[in-house]
Design an enzyme around this catalytic site. Sequence first.
Site, short mmCIF file in Angstrom:
data_model
loop_
_atom_site.label_atom_id
_atom_site.label_comp_id
_atom_site.label_asym_id
_atom_site.label_seq_id
_atom_site.Cartn_x
_atom_site.Cartn_y
_atom_site.Cartn_z
N ARG A 26 36.73 39.94 38.94
CA ARG A 26 36.45 41.11 37.88
C ARG A 26 37.51 42.23 38.30
O ARG A 26 38.12 42.77 37.38
CB ARG A 26 35.13 41.73 38.07
CG ARG A 26 34.07 40.96 37.28
CD ARG A 26 32.68 41.43 37.46
NE ARG A 26 32.33 41.77 38.97
CZ ARG A 26 31.46 42.55 39.36
NH1 ARG A 26 31.05 43.20 38.45
NH2 ARG A 26 31.17 42.57 40.64
N ASN A 44 30.20 39.68 35.57
CA ASN A 44 29.55 38.55 36.10
C ASN A 44 28.41 38.10 34.93
O ASN A 44 27.59 38.85 34.64
CB ASN A 44 29.10 38.56 37.46
CG ASN A 44 30.00 38.69 38.50
OD1 ASN A 44 31.04 38.57 38.22
ND2 ASN A 44 29.85 39.28 39.50
#
Length: 104
Positions: A26, A44
């Site tokens: 990320r 996620n």
Amino acid sequence: MRIPERMAYRTVDFRVKGKVQGVFFRVFARDTAQQLGVVGWVKNDPCGDVIGTAQGEEEALAKFKEALHKGPPHAQVSGVEFTNEAPLERLQFQGFEKIRNSAR
């Protein structure tokens, strides 16, 4: 004299599969997006994937999509799915956000 065309923006949803959680994917996606001028979000997914939405100029978005296939050094990307790709008149986000999943 020719009048330049308006900027061509696009939007796309993405899902990255493989070993992509716990490897700073990320952060990689956010940093890459910011370098390219792409806006949107990434988070996620409970099933182990990384998902998000990206928007930007066509060329920048193409580079971002290419980067998702590689990921950060410790990631092992087994596949990337792109859905809902479409043209946009204007961007719907102001930056690129790394969304933190809430604790369960």
